[in-house]
Structure formats: structure tokens, C-alpha cells
Design a protein around this motif. Structure first.
Motif, PDB file in Angstrom:
ATOM      1  N   ILE A  56    -107.830  55.805  47.099  1.00  0.00           N
ATOM      2  CA  ILE A  56    -109.246  55.482  46.901  1.00  0.00           C
ATOM      3  C   ILE A  56    -109.951  55.406  48.246  1.00  0.00           C
ATOM      4  N   ALA A  57    -109.330  54.699  49.193  1.00  0.00           N
ATOM      5  CA  ALA A  57    -109.942  54.516  50.506  1.00  0.00           C
ATOM      6  C   ALA A  57    -110.055  55.836  51.263  1.00  0.00           C
ATOM      7  N   GLU A  58    -109.059  56.702  51.117  1.00  0.00           N
ATOM      8  CA  GLU A  58    -109.105  58.001  51.802  1.00  0.00           C
ATOM      9  C   GLU A  58    -110.174  58.911  51.202  1.00  0.00           C
ATOM     10  N   ALA A  59    -110.432  58.772  49.899  1.00  0.00           N
ATOM     11  CA  ALA A  59    -111.404  59.638  49.230  1.00  0.00           C
ATOM     12  C   ALA A  59    -112.837  59.178  49.449  1.00  0.00           C
ATOM     13  N   ASN A  60    -113.010  57.902  49.734  1.00  0.00           N
ATOM     14  CA  ASN A  60    -114.357  57.340  49.858  1.00  0.00           C
ATOM     15  C   ASN A  60    -114.397  56.450  51.100  1.00  0.00           C
ATOM     16  N   GLY A  61    -115.073  56.914  52.114  1.00  0.00           N
ATOM     17  CA  GLY A  61    -115.113  56.201  53.380  1.00  0.00           C
ATOM     18  C   GLY A  61    -115.815  54.861  53.332  1.00  0.00           C
ATOM     19  N   LYS A  62    -116.533  54.571  52.241  1.00  0.00           N
ATOM     20  CA  LYS A  62    -117.242  53.289  52.136  1.00  0.00           C
ATOM     21  C   LYS A  62    -116.371  52.187  51.552  1.00  0.00           C
ATOM     22  N   VAL A  63    -115.176  52.545  51.089  1.00  0.00           N
ATOM     23  CA  VAL A  63    -114.298  51.567  50.439  1.00  0.00           C
ATOM     24  C   VAL A  63    -113.701  50.610  51.459  1.00  0.00           C
ATOM     25  N   ARG A  64    -113.704  49.322  51.121  1.00  0.00           N
ATOM     26  CA  ARG A  64    -113.007  48.327  51.935  1.00  0.00           C
ATOM     27  C   ARG A  64    -111.640  48.078  51.304  1.00  0.00           C
ATOM     28  N   LEU A  65    -110.573  48.253  52.081  1.00  0.00           N
ATOM     29  CA  LEU A  65    -109.210  48.067  51.593  1.00  0.00           C
ATOM     30  C   LEU A  65    -108.537  46.945  52.374  1.00  0.00           C
ATOM     31  N   GLN A  66    -108.043  45.929  51.660  1.00  0.00           N
ATOM     32  CA  GLN A  66    -107.279  44.851  52.286  1.00  0.00           C
ATOM     33  C   GLN A  66    -105.845  44.881  51.757  1.00  0.00           C
TER      34      GLN A  66
END
Length: 360
Positions: free
Chosen positions: A298-308
Motif C-alpha cells: 500500500i505504501a509503495e503504491a501511494n506515496g501519501k500513505v503513512r506506515l508505522q
């Protein structure tokens, strides 16, 4: 995350009579309702079109909370905080969050999260997905037609907005989605991402040992081969043919995902075109929804995603707290590699940061 024998699970919505002393302030109210959607009748074992939902909200002063638990009366297996059933709603209009549970879970299993966000000033609506919850019998259709879970959220939203008691306190223009595990897939579909189940089939053929492709502890007989056979049946084939339809719920402003699963079903462009903020929390030790094939995708596909990423945290750490009896009877689903209270607080903090920014 089916956790109980059916005889016990039927009691999962009852409160255990545990002593309660000092009440936190403000109090959280809880009420229940039923919505209706056509796809529920295909997934439910009794072919009912009913979708049960639970609402948590700020209660008026003086409301008396009771423990929020899962399990037989007097012998709870999970404990999640507290709520005041059918308490009056506090004055005001609050942002609304729709919550989707994991495979074989329940609205009540998400009570630790729902009650915490309600106490922070949100109206939280969680559903029991037909044919794929821990209260009713699991069905093949409920385990396969996962995209139709978004129908349940939409139906519950419509029912809440038609409720003369709750609706005046809801600001439907400030709407967020929450999903855990398979509920993360549901939340992405409800946010407007269209799945391509052929991608998931191809992924599982290439990576049959991935946690998403293996039979789950909640429904161990549901093998990949059984899924493939079921999707071709006359009962399910017409519904499978509609899997890629847009089921986005209007006015969604933010999405919060905990250990999301089945992400392989989305083409990266579908995830990349989501314009609302998306925040993801997952455990580094998650062997069910592996971060590398789910959350990180998800994070790689969408640069706006915050991943913790949470160290030592596994997939079931996002379930409710287990009692001593729960640890004895439920076993694997109560085993954690980190402090569960700290994991829950990390998820709650991250969710509040997202929704306070996007919905207030």
C-alpha cells in the motif's frame, strides 16, 4: 478471527457480570441496530439480508458504564473496556467512523478501538459481516465474497443516518473508514479501490505459503482449492463477476488500517489513485498478513500513505485483551510477542492523529 465454539460465540454480545467501580469521564454509550443489504442474504448461513451493527458514542453525563466483554456471562474470554448500553447521546454533532473486523471477527471484538475513539469524540459504527463473523456460522460465500463486505458498511451508514436518536449527533460529511486484517481490504474497497481477484489467484498460485493464501485458523477447512471451486458454482459465480465494481462510499475523508490483508487483490494503480489520507499500522512479526506483501505494498503504491511498523507485534495483537480464561481456552489467538496494551495505545494514537487532522 473466529475464536470460540459456536455455543459460546452465540453469547458473545452479552455482558459478563463483573464488578465495576470508578467510571472514566466522559462515558461511552453503546447501542445496536440492524441494516439490510441484498448481498448479505447470499453470505449468511440462513440467507437473511440483515446486517447487525454496534454504535459507540459519547454519552450524556451520568451514564453508568459496564464492562465490555466477549464470552459467556460470568466467564468472559476477552475484555475491551466499558460502555453504557442505550445511554443518551451527548449533545453535539460528531465525525463518523465505519469499522470492519477481520476474518471471523465481530463488531464487539473491535470494541477496544471503537470505545476509545468514541471517548475521543467520534461516533463509531462497527458491523458483523454476514457469513464471516464469530457469532454466526461461517459460510463459503462469506469467506469468498469479501468485496461485498463494503455493502455492509454502506448499509449500516444508511441505517444510522435514518436513526432518529443517533442521526442528529452525526456529521456524515466527516466520514472515516477503519479496517483490521480482512477488514483492511474492506476499508480499501469502501474507499473506492476496485479489486481484481484474478491478481490474488495468480499471487497465491505463485506464493502458496503466503499467510493470506493459507487456510486461516478461524476457518481451517477453507483451503485455496476449495475457494477456487466455490467461485465457479452457480450460486457464487454471478457475484464473483461483479467483484471489480466500484463500491466506494461517498464523502470518505480518511482511512485507517490495522494489519491489512488481501492487498494482493489490488492493482497498484488502484491504491495509488486514493486521494484521501491513508494511515497503516502493522506488526513486524505479522505472519498472517505479511507486511511485505500487504502493508508495504500500500505504501509503495501511494506515496501519501503513512506506515508505522511495530517491533515484535504479530497479527492477533490487534484483537481484544484476553482474560486468563481466554488464554486457557482460545490459545493461539491470545499469544502475543509484545505488550498488547502498548500495541492498542499505539494504534489508537495513530488513528486519532489521522482522524483529528482529516475530520476536525
Amino acid at each position: 478471527m473466529r475464536v470460540l465454539p459456536h455455543a459460546f460465540v452465540l453469547l458473545s454480545c452479552l455482558f459478563a457480570p463483573v464488578a465495576w467501580s470508578a467510571q472514566p469521564s466522559p462515558a461511552v454509550g453503546e447501542t445496536h441496530g440492524v441494516a439490510h443489504t441484498a448481498s448479505a442474504a447470499v453470505r449468511d448461513a440462513g440467507h437473511s439480508d440483515r446486517v447487525r451493527y454496534t454504535v459507540w458514542y459519547l454519552a450524556q453525563p451520568g451514564a453508568k458504564e459496564q464492562p465490555l466483554t466477549i464470552g459467556p456471562p460470568g466467564a468472559p474470554l476477552f475484555q475491551e473496556g466499558s460502555s453504557a448500553v442505550d445511554a443518551l447521546v451527548a449533545p453535539g454533532r460528531w465525525p463518523l467512523l465505519l469499522v470492519s473486523h477481520g476474518n471471523g471477527g465481530s463488531a464487539r471484538m473491535m470494541g477496544w478501538f471503537g470505545s476509545a475513539l468514541a471517548r475521543a469524540g467520534y461516533v463509531v459504527v462497527a458491523v458483523d459481516h454476514p457469513g464471516n463473523n464469530g457469532v454466526d456460522p461461517m459460510t463459503d460465500a462469506g469467506s469468498i465474497l469479501m468485496w461485498n463486505r463494503a455493502d455492509d458498511l454502506a448499509a449500516a451508514l444508511a441505517a444510522v443516518l435514518a436513526d432518529p436518536v443517533v442521526a442528529p449527533h452525526v456529521d456524515a460529511d466527516r466520514l472515516g473508514l477503519v479496517g483490521y486484517s480482512a477488514g483492511g481490504f474492506t476499508a480499501l474497497v469502501a474507499a473506492g479501490a476496485r479489486p481484481d481477484m484474478g491478481r490474488l489467484v495468480a499471487f497465491c498460485k505463485a506464493s502458496p505459503k503466503d499467510g493470506v493464501c493459507l487456510p486461516q485458523a478461524e476457518n481451517p477447512e477453507m483451503t485455496f482449492e476449495r475457494r477456487l471451486a466455490a467461485v465457479a458454482t452457480p450460486e457464487l459465480a454471478p457475484w464473483v463477476a461483479k467483484s471489480a465494481e466500484d463500491r466506494g462510499i461517498p464523502n470518505v475523508r480518511a482511512v485507517f488500517l490495522m494489519a491489512p490483508a488481501i492487498v494482493q487483490a489490488f492493482e497498484p494503480g488502484e491504491l495509488g489513485r486514493l486521494e484521501m489520507p491513508v494511515s497503516v499500522v502493522v506488526g513486524e512479526a505479522d505472519a498472517i498478513a505479511l507486511p511485505g506483501t500487504n502493508s508495504e505494498v500500500i505504501a509503495e503504491a501511494n506515496g501519501k500513505v503513512r506506515l508505522q511498523m511495530l517491533p515484535s507485534v504479530g497479527h492477533y495483537d490487534f484483537l481484544a485483551d484476553c482474560t486468563a480464561l481466554g488464554r486457557e481456552r482460545v490459545g493461539k489467538l491470545c499469544e502475543v510477542g509484545a505488550d498488547k496494551g502498548s500495541t492498542h495505545q499505539a494504534a489508537i494514537r495513530q488513528a486519532k492523529e489521522l482522524f483529528d487532522s482529516a475530520l476536525r
